[in-house]
Scaffold this motif. Sequence first.
Motif, PDB file in Angstrom:
ATOM      1  N   ASP A   1      34.974  31.100  53.470  1.00 14.99           N
ATOM      2  CA  ASP A   1      36.283  31.304  52.839  1.00 14.99           C
ATOM      3  C   ASP A   1      36.131  31.949  51.463  1.00 14.99           C
ATOM      4  OD1 ASP A   1      37.464  30.200  55.037  1.00 14.99           O
ATOM      5  OD2 ASP A   1      37.924  28.268  54.099  1.00 14.99           O
ATOM      6  N   ALA A   2      35.127  31.490  50.701  1.00 15.32           N
ATOM      7  CA  ALA A   2      34.911  32.051  49.365  1.00 15.32           C
ATOM      8  C   ALA A   2      34.522  33.530  49.466  1.00 15.32           C
ATOM      9  CB  ALA A   2      33.829  31.263  48.630  1.00 15.32           C
ATOM     10  N   LYS A   3      33.655  33.856  50.445  1.00 11.01           N
ATOM     11  CA  LYS A   3      33.269  35.260  50.623  1.00 11.01           C
ATOM     12  C   LYS A   3      34.478  36.099  51.007  1.00 11.01           C
ATOM     13  CE  LYS A   3      28.423  34.660  51.986  1.00 11.01           C
ATOM     14  NZ  LYS A   3      27.464  34.780  53.102  1.00 11.01           N
ATOM     15  N   GLU A   4      35.279  35.573  51.920  1.00  9.46           N
ATOM     16  CA  GLU A   4      36.457  36.310  52.380  1.00  9.46           C
ATOM     17  C   GLU A   4      37.442  36.503  51.228  1.00  9.46           C
ATOM     18  OE1 GLU A   4      40.038  35.708  55.596  1.00  9.46           O
ATOM     19  OE2 GLU A   4      38.072  34.893  56.080  1.00  9.46           O
ATOM     20  N   GLU A   5      37.639  35.442  50.444  1.00  6.63           N
ATOM     21  CA  GLU A   5      38.551  35.543  49.296  1.00  6.63           C
ATOM     22  C   GLU A   5      38.012  36.541  48.274  1.00  6.63           C
ATOM     23  OE1 GLU A   5      40.389  32.627  45.864  1.00  6.63           O
ATOM     24  OE2 GLU A   5      39.782  31.755  47.775  1.00  6.63           O
ATOM     25  N   ALA A   6      36.699  36.503  48.039  1.00  6.14           N
ATOM     26  CA  ALA A   6      36.095  37.451  47.094  1.00  6.14           C
ATOM     27  C   ALA A   6      36.260  38.885  47.607  1.00  6.14           C
ATOM     28  CB  ALA A   6      34.621  37.113  46.882  1.00  6.14           C
ATOM     29  N   LYS A   7      36.081  39.078  48.911  1.00  5.81           N
ATOM     30  CA  LYS A   7      36.240  40.415  49.493  1.00  5.81           C
ATOM     31  C   LYS A   7      37.676  40.889  49.345  1.00  5.81           C
ATOM     32  CE  LYS A   7      35.243  43.055  53.679  1.00  5.81           C
ATOM     33  NZ  LYS A   7      36.486  43.717  53.944  1.00  5.81           N
ATOM     34  N   ILE A   8      38.627  39.983  49.635  1.00  7.78           N
ATOM     35  CA  ILE A   8      40.046  40.344  49.496  1.00  7.78           C
ATOM     36  C   ILE A   8      40.358  40.692  48.044  1.00  7.78           C
ATOM     37  CG2 ILE A   8      42.385  39.392  49.598  1.00  7.78           C
ATOM     38  CD1 ILE A   8      41.486  37.853  52.116  1.00  7.78           C
ATOM     39  N   THR A   9      39.849  39.881  47.115  1.00  4.65           N
ATOM     40  CA  THR A   9      40.080  40.138  45.692  1.00  4.65           C
ATOM     41  C   THR A   9      39.460  41.472  45.286  1.00  4.65           C
ATOM     42  OG1 THR A   9      40.073  37.767  45.270  1.00  4.65           O
ATOM     43  CG2 THR A   9      39.776  39.203  43.376  1.00  4.65           C
TER      44      THR A   9
ATOM     45  N   ASP B   1      38.751  44.030  47.256  1.00  3.09           N
ATOM     46  CA  ASP B   1      39.532  45.109  47.868  1.00  3.09           C
ATOM     47  C   ASP B   1      40.819  45.349  47.108  1.00  3.09           C
ATOM     48  OD1 ASP B   1      37.575  45.384  49.771  1.00  3.09           O
ATOM     49  OD2 ASP B   1      38.675  44.317  51.360  1.00  3.09           O
ATOM     50  N   SER B   2      41.469  44.274  46.696  1.00  2.60           N
ATOM     51  CA  SER B   2      42.708  44.389  45.925  1.00  2.60           C
ATOM     52  C   SER B   2      42.446  45.088  44.585  1.00  2.60           C
ATOM     53  CB  SER B   2      43.301  43.005  45.686  1.00  2.60           C
ATOM     54  OG  SER B   2      44.394  43.073  44.812  1.00  2.60           O
ATOM     55  N   MET B   3      41.343  44.713  43.934  1.00  2.00           N
ATOM     56  CA  MET B   3      41.009  45.340  42.646  1.00  2.00           C
ATOM     57  C   MET B   3      40.697  46.831  42.846  1.00  2.00           C
ATOM     58  SD  MET B   3      38.712  42.328  40.927  1.00  2.00           S
ATOM     59  CE  MET B   3      38.400  43.162  39.398  1.00  2.00           C
ATOM     60  N   ILE B   4      40.003  47.151  43.948  1.00  2.66           N
ATOM     61  CA  ILE B   4      39.686  48.561  44.232  1.00  2.66           C
ATOM     62  C   ILE B   4      40.964  49.343  44.457  1.00  2.66           C
ATOM     63  CG2 ILE B   4      38.658  50.087  45.973  1.00  2.66           C
ATOM     64  CD1 ILE B   4      36.385  48.007  46.245  1.00  2.66           C
ATOM     65  N   VAL B   5      41.893  48.768  45.238  1.00  6.92           N
ATOM     66  CA  VAL B   5      43.171  49.449  45.500  1.00  6.92           C
ATOM     67  C   VAL B   5      43.928  49.638  44.196  1.00  6.92           C
ATOM     68  CG1 VAL B   5      45.436  49.141  46.590  1.00  6.92           C
ATOM     69  CG2 VAL B   5      43.355  48.729  47.915  1.00  6.92           C
ATOM     70  N   GLN B   6      43.958  48.602  43.347  1.00  2.73           N
ATOM     71  CA  GLN B   6      44.655  48.710  42.062  1.00  2.73           C
ATOM     72  C   GLN B   6      44.003  49.778  41.190  1.00  2.73           C
ATOM     73  OE1 GLN B   6      44.639  44.771  40.399  1.00  2.73           O
ATOM     74  NE2 GLN B   6      46.366  44.072  41.654  1.00  2.73           N
ATOM     75  N   ALA B   7      42.654  49.806  41.181  1.00  2.72           N
ATOM     76  CA  ALA B   7      41.953  50.808  40.383  1.00  2.72           C
ATOM     77  C   ALA B   7      42.248  52.206  40.902  1.00  2.72           C
ATOM     78  CB  ALA B   7      40.442  50.539  40.404  1.00  2.72           C
ATOM     79  N   GLN B   8      42.267  52.366  42.248  1.00  2.83           N
ATOM     80  CA  GLN B   8      42.575  53.681  42.816  1.00  2.83           C
ATOM     81  C   GLN B   8      43.997  54.101  42.474  1.00  2.83           C
ATOM     82  OE1 GLN B   8      41.659  52.976  46.951  1.00  2.83           O
ATOM     83  NE2 GLN B   8      39.565  53.772  46.757  1.00  2.83           N
ATOM     84  N   GLU B   9      44.934  53.142  42.524  1.00  4.84           N
ATOM     85  CA  GLU B   9      46.316  53.452  42.157  1.00  4.84           C
ATOM     86  C   GLU B   9      46.406  53.843  40.688  1.00  4.84           C
ATOM     87  OE1 GLU B   9      48.610  50.028  43.235  1.00  4.84           O
ATOM     88  OE2 GLU B   9      48.574  50.501  45.378  1.00  4.84           O
ATOM     89  N   ALA B  10      45.675  53.097  39.843  1.00  7.03           N
ATOM     90  CA  ALA B  10      45.691  53.407  38.409  1.00  7.03           C
ATOM     91  C   ALA B  10      45.097  54.797  38.167  1.00  7.03           C
ATOM     92  CB  ALA B  10      44.906  52.348  37.626  1.00  7.03           C
ATOM     93  N   ILE B  11      44.001  55.100  38.875  1.00  5.14           N
ATOM     94  CA  ILE B  11      43.374  56.433  38.734  1.00  5.14           C
ATOM     95  C   ILE B  11      44.351  57.508  39.190  1.00  5.14           C
ATOM     96  CG2 ILE B  11      41.571  57.931  39.688  1.00  5.14           C
ATOM     97  CD1 ILE B  11      39.729  55.429  39.695  1.00  5.14           C
TER      98      ILE B  11
END
Length: 164
Positions: free
Chosen positions: A93-101, A103-113
């Motif tokens: 669960d921790a790995k999955e949550e970390a992956k989701i987080t 991925d979310s940060m990557i998407v946010q960074a891509q949107e910001a870029i």
Amino acid sequence: MDLVTPDVGLLFWTFISFAILFFVLRKFAWKPILGTVNDREQSIKDALASAENAKKEMENLTADNERILKEARAEREMMIKEARDLKTKMISDAKEEAKITADSMIVQAQEAIENEKKSAMADLKSQVASLSVEIAEKVVKDELSNKDRQLKIVEDMLGEATLN
């Protein structure tokens, strides 16, 4: 008197003495002696029965102890297995949550870029347009400052324009 042959009188009185002794012993001593022997025999039988019962009880207790130990071992194994499963699930669960987080940060960074890129492009277009207007203004000003050139430009434009 001959010592080897018994006298009848002696035999008689010996028999009478023995009978009286037997009667007295039977009347007064035989019953208490037999009662004591019987009581002793009964107490020995009771002690043997009690020992046998204690032995059976010990066997039952030993069997119960073995059963309880087996149950405790099985319960311990089950608890250990549950703990391992819980640990594995928590890690997963921790790995999955970390992956989701992540991925979310990557998407946010891509949107910001992308937003920064659009903003930079808009700013660049604005600067290019402003610069183009200034250049055009200077060129037109230079072109329109001369009257002869103005007339020539107007005639060229009229010549290029076709009437429909």
